[in-house]
Design a protein around this motif. Structure first.
Motif, PDB file in Angstrom:
ATOM      1  N   MET A   1       1.011  -1.201   0.099  1.00 28.59           N
ATOM      2  CA  MET A   1       0.121  -0.058  -0.098  1.00 28.59           C
ATOM      3  C   MET A   1       0.967   1.312  -0.001  1.00 28.59           C
ATOM      4  O   MET A   1       1.750   1.539   1.052  1.00 28.59           O
ATOM      5  N   LYS A   2       0.812   2.084  -0.901  1.00 30.08           N
ATOM      6  CA  LYS A   2       1.801   3.139  -1.047  1.00 30.08           C
ATOM      7  C   LYS A   2       0.965   4.268  -0.428  1.00 30.08           C
ATOM      8  O   LYS A   2      -0.380   4.310  -0.498  1.00 30.08           O
ATOM      9  N   PRO A   3       1.847   5.274   0.333  1.00 33.53           N
ATOM     10  CA  PRO A   3       1.106   6.333   0.961  1.00 33.53           C
ATOM     11  C   PRO A   3       0.636   7.216  -0.106  1.00 33.53           C
ATOM     12  O   PRO A   3       1.361   7.499  -0.997  1.00 33.53           O
ATOM     13  N   GLU A   4      -0.907   7.747   0.258  1.00 33.10           N
ATOM     14  CA  GLU A   4      -1.400   8.558  -0.548  1.00 33.10           C
ATOM     15  C   GLU A   4      -1.136   9.815  -0.427  1.00 33.10           C
ATOM     16  O   GLU A   4      -1.453  10.605   0.639  1.00 33.10           O
ATOM     17  N   SER A   5       0.089  10.272  -1.019  1.00 31.69           N
ATOM     18  CA  SER A   5       0.448  11.523  -0.879  1.00 31.69           C
ATOM     19  C   SER A   5       0.956  12.128   0.240  1.00 31.69           C
ATOM     20  O   SER A   5       0.562  13.232   0.693  1.00 31.69           O
ATOM     21  N   GLY A   6       1.217  11.238   1.097  1.00 26.31           N
ATOM     22  CA  GLY A   6       1.709  11.496   2.595  1.00 26.31           C
ATOM     23  C   GLY A   6       3.076  12.393   2.414  1.00 26.31           C
ATOM     24  O   GLY A   6       3.576  12.646   1.484  1.00 26.31           O
ATOM     25  N   PRO A   7       3.094  13.005   3.376  1.00 27.47           N
ATOM     26  CA  PRO A   7       4.332  14.184   3.669  1.00 27.47           C
ATOM     27  C   PRO A   7       5.695  13.119   3.459  1.00 27.47           C
ATOM     28  O   PRO A   7       5.786  12.148   4.100  1.00 27.47           O
ATOM     29  N   GLU A   8       6.625  13.616   3.179  1.00 31.31           N
ATOM     30  CA  GLU A   8       8.034  13.254   3.038  1.00 31.31           C
ATOM     31  C   GLU A   8       8.842  13.654   4.419  1.00 31.31           C
ATOM     32  O   GLU A   8       9.117  14.778   4.801  1.00 31.31           O
ATOM     33  N   THR A   9       8.836  12.647   5.310  1.00 31.85           N
ATOM     34  CA  THR A   9       9.576  12.954   6.540  1.00 31.85           C
ATOM     35  C   THR A   9      10.627  11.888   6.729  1.00 31.85           C
ATOM     36  O   THR A   9      10.775  11.167   6.150  1.00 31.85           O
ATOM     37  N   PRO A  10      11.580  12.200   7.897  1.00 30.11           N
ATOM     38  CA  PRO A  10      12.598  11.155   8.077  1.00 30.11           C
ATOM     39  C   PRO A  10      11.817   9.782   8.435  1.00 30.11           C
ATOM     40  O   PRO A  10      12.457   8.855   7.967  1.00 30.11           O
ATOM     41  N   ALA A  11      10.614   9.796   8.990  1.00 25.70           N
ATOM     42  CA  ALA A  11      10.029   8.672   9.358  1.00 25.70           C
ATOM     43  C   ALA A  11       9.452   7.832   8.075  1.00 25.70           C
ATOM     44  O   ALA A  11       9.552   6.571   7.963  1.00 25.70           O
ATOM     45  N   GLY A 105       4.760  15.525  17.031  1.00 30.17           N
ATOM     46  CA  GLY A 105       5.201  15.044  15.836  1.00 30.17           C
ATOM     47  C   GLY A 105       6.324  13.917  15.736  1.00 30.17           C
ATOM     48  O   GLY A 105       6.991  13.728  14.910  1.00 30.17           O
ATOM     49  N   THR A 106       6.464  13.378  16.941  1.00 30.12           N
ATOM     50  CA  THR A 106       7.757  12.545  17.227  1.00 30.12           C
ATOM     51  C   THR A 106       7.400  11.100  16.670  1.00 30.12           C
ATOM     52  O   THR A 106       6.141  10.598  17.234  1.00 30.12           O
ATOM     53  N   SER A 107       8.246  10.419  15.851  1.00 27.77           N
ATOM     54  CA  SER A 107       8.091   9.321  15.531  1.00 27.77           C
ATOM     55  C   SER A 107       9.200   8.333  15.907  1.00 27.77           C
ATOM     56  O   SER A 107      10.309   8.968  16.091  1.00 27.77           O
ATOM     57  N   PRO A 108       8.987   7.094  16.210  1.00 29.50           N
ATOM     58  CA  PRO A 108      10.096   6.299  16.775  1.00 29.50           C
ATOM     59  C   PRO A 108      10.947   5.802  15.425  1.00 29.50           C
ATOM     60  O   PRO A 108      12.057   5.202  15.561  1.00 29.50           O
ATOM     61  N   PHE A 109      10.417   6.171  13.920  1.00 24.00           N
ATOM     62  CA  PHE A 109      11.056   5.857  12.991  1.00 24.00           C
ATOM     63  C   PHE A 109      11.941   7.051  12.342  1.00 24.00           C
ATOM     64  O   PHE A 109      11.312   8.233  12.188  1.00 24.00           O
ATOM     65  N   GLY A 110      13.054   6.677  12.039  1.00 24.05           N
ATOM     66  CA  GLY A 110      13.878   7.662  11.499  1.00 24.05           C
ATOM     67  C   GLY A 110      14.386   8.796  12.440  1.00 24.05           C
ATOM     68  O   GLY A 110      14.662   9.821  12.077  1.00 24.05           O
ATOM     69  N   LEU A 126      -2.194  -5.879  19.114  1.00 26.48           N
ATOM     70  CA  LEU A 126      -3.408  -5.163  18.328  1.00 26.48           C
ATOM     71  C   LEU A 126      -3.246  -5.353  16.849  1.00 26.48           C
ATOM     72  O   LEU A 126      -1.858  -5.677  16.486  1.00 26.48           O
ATOM     73  N   PRO A 127      -4.098  -5.543  16.321  1.00 24.73           N
ATOM     74  CA  PRO A 127      -4.279  -5.879  14.679  1.00 24.73           C
ATOM     75  C   PRO A 127      -3.740  -4.724  13.915  1.00 24.73           C
ATOM     76  O   PRO A 127      -2.811  -4.947  12.946  1.00 24.73           O
ATOM     77  N   LEU A 128      -3.895  -3.469  14.386  1.00 22.65           N
ATOM     78  CA  LEU A 128      -3.236  -2.359  13.554  1.00 22.65           C
ATOM     79  C   LEU A 128      -3.056  -1.050  14.688  1.00 22.65           C
ATOM     80  O   LEU A 128      -3.896  -0.994  15.443  1.00 22.65           O
ATOM     81  N   ILE A 129      -1.928  -0.461  14.481  1.00 23.24           N
ATOM     82  CA  ILE A 129      -1.567   0.603  15.266  1.00 23.24           C
ATOM     83  C   ILE A 129      -1.445   1.778  14.460  1.00 23.24           C
ATOM     84  O   ILE A 129      -1.229   1.811  13.129  1.00 23.24           O
ATOM     85  N   TYR A 130      -1.603   3.002  14.971  1.00 22.39           N
ATOM     86  CA  TYR A 130      -1.599   4.257  14.526  1.00 22.39           C
ATOM     87  C   TYR A 130      -0.447   4.868  15.092  1.00 22.39           C
ATOM     88  O   TYR A 130      -0.696   5.179  16.271  1.00 22.39           O
ATOM     89  N   ILE A 131       0.598   5.505  14.669  1.00 22.76           N
ATOM     90  CA  ILE A 131       1.701   5.945  15.241  1.00 22.76           C
ATOM     91  C   ILE A 131       2.110   7.064  14.469  1.00 22.76           C
ATOM     92  O   ILE A 131       1.922   7.376  13.380  1.00 22.76           O
ATOM     93  N   ASN A 132       2.679   8.035  15.297  1.00 21.87           N
ATOM     94  CA  ASN A 132       3.030   9.521  14.222  1.00 21.87           C
ATOM     95  C   ASN A 132       4.029   9.189  13.192  1.00 21.87           C
ATOM     96  O   ASN A 132       4.888   8.314  13.289  1.00 21.87           O
ATOM     97  N   GLY A 133       3.765   9.782  12.046  1.00 22.90           N
ATOM     98  CA  GLY A 133       4.578   9.686  11.040  1.00 22.90           C
ATOM     99  C   GLY A 133       5.540  10.931  10.799  1.00 22.90           C
ATOM    100  O   GLY A 133       6.060  11.006   9.800  1.00 22.90           O
ATOM    101  N   GLY A 134       5.971  11.402  11.823  1.00 23.75           N
ATOM    102  CA  GLY A 134       7.013  12.480  11.860  1.00 23.75           C
ATOM    103  C   GLY A 134       6.724  13.807  11.441  1.00 23.75           C
ATOM    104  O   GLY A 134       7.360  14.800  11.278  1.00 23.75           O
ATOM    105  N   ARG A 135       5.258  13.952  11.802  1.00 24.26           N
ATOM    106  CA  ARG A 135       4.854  15.520  11.636  1.00 24.26           C
ATOM    107  C   ARG A 135       3.630  15.789  12.254  1.00 24.26           C
ATOM    108  O   ARG A 135       2.787  14.723  12.594  1.00 24.26           O
ATOM    109  N   ARG A 136       3.306  17.022  13.154  1.00 21.29           N
ATOM    110  CA  ARG A 136       2.240  17.255  13.619  1.00 21.29           C
ATOM    111  C   ARG A 136       0.877  16.997  12.930  1.00 21.29           C
ATOM    112  O   ARG A 136       1.010  17.561  11.624  1.00 21.29           O
ATOM    113  N   GLY A 137      -0.206  16.250  13.371  1.00 19.35           N
ATOM    114  CA  GLY A 137      -1.498  16.073  12.276  1.00 19.35           C
ATOM    115  C   GLY A 137      -1.271  15.071  11.307  1.00 19.35           C
ATOM    116  O   GLY A 137      -1.836  14.790  10.462  1.00 19.35           O
ATOM    117  N   TYR A 138      -0.113  14.032  11.594  1.00 15.10           N
ATOM    118  CA  TYR A 138      -0.101  12.854  10.706  1.00 15.10           C
ATOM    119  C   TYR A 138       0.322  11.667  11.398  1.00 15.10           C
ATOM    120  O   TYR A 138       1.452  11.610  11.864  1.00 15.10           O
TER     121      TYR A 138
END
Length: 161
Positions: A1-11, A105-110, A126-138
């Motif tokens: 699954m490709k991110p649908e125009s998600g921001p480019e962050t270190p994460a 906006g802290t992510s554990p990735f990158g 959990l089957p699926l988690i939601y975790i910060n992608g390296g930006r506030r609001g994402y």
């Protein structure tokens, strides 16, 4: 699954580099709103929203704790399970320096610095988690097995209601 125009962050760069399938989720960030706001905006259970907390031990060595959005960390219990004398939250500017991300906006990735990662045991169930992608609001949605594969976290039981 490709991110649908998600921001480019270190994460997101990190996730793509390791071939992780993830989904992108945007919401209107509110200062000090935390996981209560993101879970409400995305209409997901706050328990499945994972917060990334940058903390430090008694020698000011940084570490990351991944915790359910609706739980707090027992720093006393974390110190015991991590083999430290004491664990406390970092000041926002210190957390930012270690992670390279703004608080909220802290992510554990990158992260800028490689830090030991501790994950609350029940997050991995959990089957699926939601975790910060390296930006506030994402947030990114992914399988907890990816968390284990990428971060090799130490599993702890330190959640308090």
């Amino acid at each position: 699954m490709k991110p649908e125009s998600g921001p480019e962050t270190p994460a997101t760069k990190f996730l793509r580099q390791y071939g992780v399938n993830y989904s992108s989720h945007f919401y209107d960030y509110e200062e000090h709103g935390g996981t209560k706001v993101s879970s409400r905006e995305l209409n997901v259970d706050e328990h499945a929203v994972v917060k990334t907390l940058v903390m430090q031990d008694e020698s000011a060595r940084p570490l990351i704790v991944l915790m359910h959005g609706d739980r707090k960390v027992s720093t006393k219990e974390l110190a015991r399970q991590a083999g430290c004398k004491k664990v406390e939250s970092c000041k926002p500017e210190v957390a930012n320096r270690h992670s390279g991300f703004l608080v909220g906006g802290t992510s554990p990735f990158g992260t800028k610095k490689k830090m030991p990662v501790y994950v609350e045991k029940s997050i991995l169930d959990l089957p699926l988690i939601y975790i910060n992608g390296g930006r506030r609001g994402y947030l990114v949605g992914l399988s907890p097995t990816e968390l284990t594969r990428l971060l090799d976290p130490k599993v702890v039981e330190v959640a308090i209601d």
